[in-house]
Write a protein that holds these residues in place. Structure first.
Motif: not given
Length: 279
Positions: A232-259
């Motif tokens: 995905g494309d960043a919509k703003t420069q604001e970030i979400c923290k995920f562990g040590q990762k910086d994820v910008k607003v609009g960006q995402y990731f997917e995981k398979a076979n979680f619970k």
């Protein structure tokens, strides 16, 4: 008469907008920020929902515990009134070198332990108590509340659809989901085992998150294993923290076979936490 009619029209318009806005904001998963005592920040004046929050107690352990925006020293007790309804009582800060955590005594309500109800009676509840507060046996003069086509007796709990409200049927209820009949739900995530996951910037996970459905208390937390590939494309420069990762607003990731879920999606919508849902 005309003035009165106009005022009523304005009143119902404002109530309607507030109701829609509340549902819209809760679909973003903002209740967790209320639960953590975070401070909302709004963007432009025409935005009803916060665009980000400032939260204390996220990051590396500092020897303190955090609950609803307040810092607690080692062995300091949490006021039981702040955990209302107090299912977790006697909570005190007990940090170690790896995590700031609380230790609480957990109530065992009679209804949780399978205690029987007196024949012909039912349990009654209040918004300020974790367990039932007694029984009602004489139903000849009790209040009844009709909500979304279902009838509830005085003292019974109900949960309005598409809200993050806990409610109890009481005398004087006229169909409005407001105090003293209803209160915003409290999750108490920092008091439980999820405290470490919150502190290390894991992400709240919600199930059954259909489009537009409200997201109240998370069912679980997802932590980074460093295998996430951002899309995905960043919509703003604001970030979400995920562990040590910086994820910008609009960006995402997917995981398979979680619970047992075939696929989940974690997206930065309203920082600083990601929002994860079953895709």
């Amino acid at each position: 008469m005309l003035k009165t009619k106009l005022l009523l029209q304005i009143f119902f318009f404002v109530v309607s907008i507030a109701s829609i806005s509340g549902k819209k904001c809760d679909s973003l998963g903002l209740l967790i920020y209320e639960d953590l005592g975070c401070v909302p920040e709004h963007g432009s004046d025409d935005q009803d929902c916060p665009v980000k929050y400032t939260c204390t107690g996220l990051g590396e352990p500092d020897g303190h515990c955090y609950f609803r925006g307040k810092s607690y020293r080692k062995h300091e007790l949490v006021d039981n009134s702040l955990t209302s309804p107090p299912c977790d009582i006697g909570c005190f800060c007990s940090p170690d070198e790896n995590i700031s955590r609380f230790i609480c005594a957990v109530l065992d309500c009679p209804e949780w332990l399978g205690a029987p109800v007196t024949p012909g009676c039912y349990r009654k509840y209040s918004l300020d108590d974790c367990c039932s507060t007694g029984e009602i046996c004489d139903s000849s003069n009790i209040e009844k509340c009709t909500v979304e086509g279902k009838e509830y007796k005085e003292g019974q709990k109900f949960y309005p659809a598409n809200t993050c409200l806990d409610c109890v049927c009481q005398k004087g209820f006229k169909g409005k989901f407001e105090e003293p009949f209803c209160k915003r739900r409290r999750c108490g995530q920092q008091l439980r085992r999820d405290g470490r996951k919150i502190q290390t910037s894991c992400a709240p996970f919600y199930t059954k998150a259909r489009s537009g459905e409200v997201l109240c208390c998370p069912e679980d937390w997802i932590c980074s294993d460093d295998s996430e590939i951002l899309k995905g494309d960043a919509k703003t420069q604001e970030i979400c923290k995920f562990g040590q990762k910086d994820v910008k607003v609009g960006q995402y990731f997917e995981k398979a076979n979680f619970k047992n879920f075939e696929k989940i999606k974690c997206e930065c919508v309203v920082p600083p936490l990601l929002k994860c849902t079953d895709a």
